[in-house]
Design a protein around this motif. Structure first.
Motif, PDB file in Angstrom:
ATOM      1  N   GLY A 188      73.808 -14.787  27.225  1.00  0.00           N
ATOM      2  CA  GLY A 188      72.546 -14.559  26.526  1.00  0.00           C
ATOM      3  C   GLY A 188      71.360 -15.188  27.231  1.00  0.00           C
ATOM      4  N   GLU A 189      71.609 -16.178  28.098  1.00  0.00           N
ATOM      5  CA  GLU A 189      70.526 -16.783  28.848  1.00  0.00           C
ATOM      6  C   GLU A 189      70.126 -15.894  30.022  1.00  0.00           C
ATOM      7  OE1 GLU A 189      70.547 -21.462  28.642  1.00  0.00           O
ATOM      8  OE2 GLU A 189      72.461 -20.772  29.453  1.00  0.00           O
ATOM      9  N   THR A 190      68.888 -16.031  30.444  1.00  0.00           N
ATOM     10  CA  THR A 190      68.367 -15.238  31.562  1.00  0.00           C
ATOM     11  C   THR A 190      68.196 -16.131  32.787  1.00  0.00           C
ATOM     12  OG1 THR A 190      67.220 -13.687  30.094  1.00  0.00           O
ATOM     13  CG2 THR A 190      66.457 -13.800  32.380  1.00  0.00           C
ATOM     14  N   VAL A 191      68.670 -15.651  33.932  1.00  0.00           N
ATOM     15  CA  VAL A 191      68.555 -16.395  35.180  1.00  0.00           C
ATOM     16  C   VAL A 191      67.839 -15.537  36.216  1.00  0.00           C
ATOM     17  CG1 VAL A 191      70.624 -17.767  34.780  1.00  0.00           C
ATOM     18  CG2 VAL A 191      70.808 -15.594  35.995  1.00  0.00           C
ATOM     19  N   THR A 192      67.147 -16.200  37.121  1.00  0.00           N
ATOM     20  CA  THR A 192      66.515 -15.507  38.236  1.00  0.00           C
ATOM     21  C   THR A 192      67.479 -15.498  39.412  1.00  0.00           C
ATOM     22  OG1 THR A 192      64.295 -16.155  37.540  1.00  0.00           O
ATOM     23  CG2 THR A 192      64.563 -15.467  39.833  1.00  0.00           C
ATOM     24  N   VAL A 193      67.799 -14.302  39.877  1.00  0.00           N
ATOM     25  CA  VAL A 193      68.728 -14.135  40.984  1.00  0.00           C
ATOM     26  C   VAL A 193      67.950 -13.643  42.201  1.00  0.00           C
ATOM     27  CG1 VAL A 193      70.794 -12.960  41.825  1.00  0.00           C
ATOM     28  CG2 VAL A 193      70.619 -13.595  39.409  1.00  0.00           C
ATOM     29  N   GLU A 194      68.070 -14.368  43.286  1.00  0.00           N
ATOM     30  CA  GLU A 194      67.431 -13.953  44.532  1.00  0.00           C
ATOM     31  C   GLU A 194      68.464 -13.284  45.425  1.00  0.00           C
ATOM     32  OE1 GLU A 194      65.007 -16.827  46.534  1.00  0.00           O
ATOM     33  OE2 GLU A 194      64.475 -17.844  44.657  1.00  0.00           O
ATOM     34  N   VAL A 195      68.103 -12.127  45.961  1.00  0.00           N
ATOM     35  CA  VAL A 195      69.006 -11.400  46.845  1.00  0.00           C
ATOM     36  C   VAL A 195      68.276 -11.013  48.126  1.00  0.00           C
ATOM     37  CG1 VAL A 195      70.272 -10.464  44.864  1.00  0.00           C
ATOM     38  CG2 VAL A 195      68.463  -9.102  45.930  1.00  0.00           C
ATOM     39  N   MET A 196      69.063 -10.800  49.160  1.00  0.00           N
ATOM     40  CA  MET A 196      68.566 -10.192  50.394  1.00  0.00           C
ATOM     41  C   MET A 196      69.097  -8.766  50.425  1.00  0.00           C
ATOM     42  SD  MET A 196      66.739 -12.501  51.977  1.00  0.00           S
ATOM     43  CE  MET A 196      66.670 -12.017  53.694  1.00  0.00           C
ATOM     44  N   ARG A 197      68.179  -7.796  50.624  1.00  0.00           N
ATOM     45  CA  ARG A 197      68.581  -6.380  50.605  1.00  0.00           C
ATOM     46  C   ARG A 197      68.202  -5.722  51.923  1.00  0.00           C
ATOM     47  NH1 ARG A 197      66.828  -3.225  45.454  1.00  0.00           N
ATOM     48  NH2 ARG A 197      68.520  -4.561  44.661  1.00  0.00           N
ATOM     49  N   ASN A 198      69.136  -4.977  52.477  1.00  0.00           N
ATOM     50  CA  ASN A 198      68.870  -4.254  53.716  1.00  0.00           C
ATOM     51  C   ASN A 198      67.987  -3.045  53.416  1.00  0.00           C
ATOM     52  OD1 ASN A 198      68.947  -3.222  56.304  1.00  0.00           O
ATOM     53  ND2 ASN A 198      70.991  -2.320  56.073  1.00  0.00           N
ATOM     54  N   GLU A 199      66.752  -3.083  53.894  1.00  0.00           N
ATOM     55  CA  GLU A 199      65.795  -2.015  53.618  1.00  0.00           C
ATOM     56  C   GLU A 199      65.753  -0.970  54.734  1.00  0.00           C
ATOM     57  OE1 GLU A 199      64.385  -1.843  50.841  1.00  0.00           O
ATOM     58  OE2 GLU A 199      64.094  -3.846  50.002  1.00  0.00           O
ATOM     59  N   SER A 200      66.551  -1.173  55.763  1.00  0.00           N
ATOM     60  CA  SER A 200      66.520  -0.259  56.903  1.00  0.00           C
ATOM     61  C   SER A 200      67.173   1.081  56.561  1.00  0.00           C
ATOM     62  CB  SER A 200      67.230  -0.887  58.108  1.00  0.00           C
ATOM     63  OG  SER A 200      67.305   0.022  59.173  1.00  0.00           O
ATOM     64  N   GLN A 201      66.584   2.159  57.041  1.00  0.00           N
ATOM     65  CA  GLN A 201      67.149   3.495  56.861  1.00  0.00           C
ATOM     66  C   GLN A 201      68.078   3.854  58.020  1.00  0.00           C
ATOM     67  OE1 GLN A 201      66.553   5.222  53.994  1.00  0.00           O
ATOM     68  NE2 GLN A 201      65.416   3.373  53.390  1.00  0.00           N
ATOM     69  N   ASP A 202      68.059   3.008  59.043  1.00  0.00           N
ATOM     70  CA  ASP A 202      68.898   3.224  60.219  1.00  0.00           C
ATOM     71  C   ASP A 202      70.183   2.420  60.067  1.00  0.00           C
ATOM     72  OD1 ASP A 202      70.107   3.306  62.735  1.00  0.00           O
ATOM     73  OD2 ASP A 202      68.184   3.350  63.798  1.00  0.00           O
ATOM     74  N   GLU A 203      71.336   3.084  60.096  1.00  0.00           N
ATOM     75  CA  GLU A 203      72.603   2.408  59.874  1.00  0.00           C
ATOM     76  C   GLU A 203      72.921   1.382  60.955  1.00  0.00           C
ATOM     77  OE1 GLU A 203      75.678   5.258  59.433  1.00  0.00           O
ATOM     78  OE2 GLU A 203      74.918   6.071  57.536  1.00  0.00           O
ATOM     79  N   GLU A 204      72.272   1.482  62.104  1.00  0.00           N
ATOM     80  CA  GLU A 204      72.546   0.558  63.201  1.00  0.00           C
ATOM     81  C   GLU A 204      71.588  -0.627  63.228  1.00  0.00           C
ATOM     82  OE1 GLU A 204      72.616   2.720  66.844  1.00  0.00           O
ATOM     83  OE2 GLU A 204      74.323   3.978  66.260  1.00  0.00           O
ATOM     84  N   ILE A 205      70.631  -0.640  62.300  1.00  0.00           N
ATOM     85  CA  ILE A 205      69.643  -1.716  62.261  1.00  0.00           C
ATOM     86  C   ILE A 205      69.680  -2.391  60.896  1.00  0.00           C
ATOM     87  CG2 ILE A 205      67.183  -2.296  62.406  1.00  0.00           C
ATOM     88  CD1 ILE A 205      66.829   0.069  64.256  1.00  0.00           C
ATOM     89  N   LEU A 206      69.676  -3.704  60.878  1.00  0.00           N
ATOM     90  CA  LEU A 206      69.623  -4.477  59.639  1.00  0.00           C
ATOM     91  C   LEU A 206      68.218  -5.032  59.458  1.00  0.00           C
ATOM     92  CD1 LEU A 206      72.986  -6.467  59.838  1.00  0.00           C
ATOM     93  CD2 LEU A 206      72.503  -4.415  58.486  1.00  0.00           C
ATOM     94  N   ASP A 207      67.663  -4.808  58.287  1.00  0.00           N
ATOM     95  CA  ASP A 207      66.316  -5.309  57.980  1.00  0.00           C
ATOM     96  C   ASP A 207      66.322  -5.857  56.555  1.00  0.00           C
ATOM     97  OD1 ASP A 207      63.637  -5.901  58.027  1.00  0.00           O
ATOM     98  OD2 ASP A 207      62.994  -3.856  57.520  1.00  0.00           O
ATOM     99  N   PHE A 208      66.816  -7.114  56.408  1.00  0.00           N
ATOM    100  CA  PHE A 208      66.959  -7.711  55.088  1.00  0.00           C
ATOM    101  C   PHE A 208      65.617  -8.229  54.571  1.00  0.00           C
ATOM    102  CE2 PHE A 208      71.417  -7.940  56.411  1.00  0.00           C
ATOM    103  CZ  PHE A 208      72.045  -7.528  55.247  1.00  0.00           C
ATOM    104  N   LYS A 209      65.321  -7.883  53.317  1.00  0.00           N
ATOM    105  CA  LYS A 209      64.111  -8.341  52.654  1.00  0.00           C
ATOM    106  C   LYS A 209      64.498  -9.055  51.355  1.00  0.00           C
ATOM    107  CE  LYS A 209      61.300  -6.188  55.545  1.00  0.00           C
ATOM    108  NZ  LYS A 209      60.434  -6.930  56.497  1.00  0.00           N
TER     109      LYS A 209
END
Length: 224
Positions: A188-209
């Protein structure tokens, strides 16, 4: 006449202090062994459900099959832990035993007495092994392998492939950190979760934001 043990505080234990373990090793009832606290705050895997046991007491007091569930006592005879597991290549005591701290037991027992079981909060996520986050070249974190059928984490915007790096103000170095931190909260409690997400559209490139998402925890095995 039997007398109940007094519960001691496990929060002020010190490495090197004497302890006593009582149990029925190999069927030999009322066996007492002596040792010291060898370590504190250990994380050991649970034999029951695989969920790691956090904050375990490590002791070199002889613990063998049959000791599990028995008390670990301080020199005042107060209960400071419950013997639960050993690490041994032979299955017998090798001087590395673990006990669940009495403070942890008290919190779990209170939940059982109130609800009939231990209430645990969850994000509703399937978590990957720690090696997955490391394979992306990130310094720690835990990869999300998938969403459970009921997932407030998913409802909040967490996606498979995200790397969880922080919950609240605490950094995530691996999957065990997530379990340990969630045990500090209630459903029932709310927590803030920070994530890194790969925003790249190219499967060979990683661009975590980085992204921050507010997630309402729900009860494991319950409905969101």
């Amino acid at each position: 006449k039997l007398q109940p043990l007094r519960r001691g505080c496990s929060g002020n234990l010190k490495i090197g202090q004497d302890v006593f373990a009582i149990g029925n090793p190999f069927g030999l009832d009322q066996t007492l062994t002596k040792g010291i606290i060898s370590g504190l705050g250990r994380t050991v895997p649970s034999q029951a459900d695989g969920r790691p046991i956090q904050g375990a007491i490590q002791t070199d007091a002889s613990i063998n099959p049959g000791n599990s569930g028995g008390p670990l006592l301080n020199t005042d005879g107060n209960l400071i832990g419950m013997n639960t597991e050993i690490v041994s290549p032979s299955g017998a005591s090798a001087g590395v035993g673990f006990a669940i701290p009495s403070d942890t037991i008290a919190a779990r027992v209170a939940s059982i007495l109130k609800y009939g079981y231990v209430k645990r909060p969850t994000l509703g996520l399937f978590l990957a092994q720690d090696s997955i986050a490391k394979s992306f070249g990130l310094d720690g974190g835990c990869a999300v392998a998938g969403l459970q059928s009921v997932s407030t984490g998913g409802n909040a915007g967490i996606k498979p492939g995200d790397i969880i790096t922080r919950i609240g103000d605490k950094r995530i170095r691996g999957v065990n950190d997530i379990y340990a931190i969630l045990d500090e909260y209630q459903p029932g409690e709310t927590v803030t979760v920070e994530v890194m997400r790969n925003e790249s559209q190219d499967e060979e490139i990683l661009d975590f934001k980085p992204r921050k998402l507010d997630v309402k925890l729900f009860e494991a095995g319950g409905k969101a």
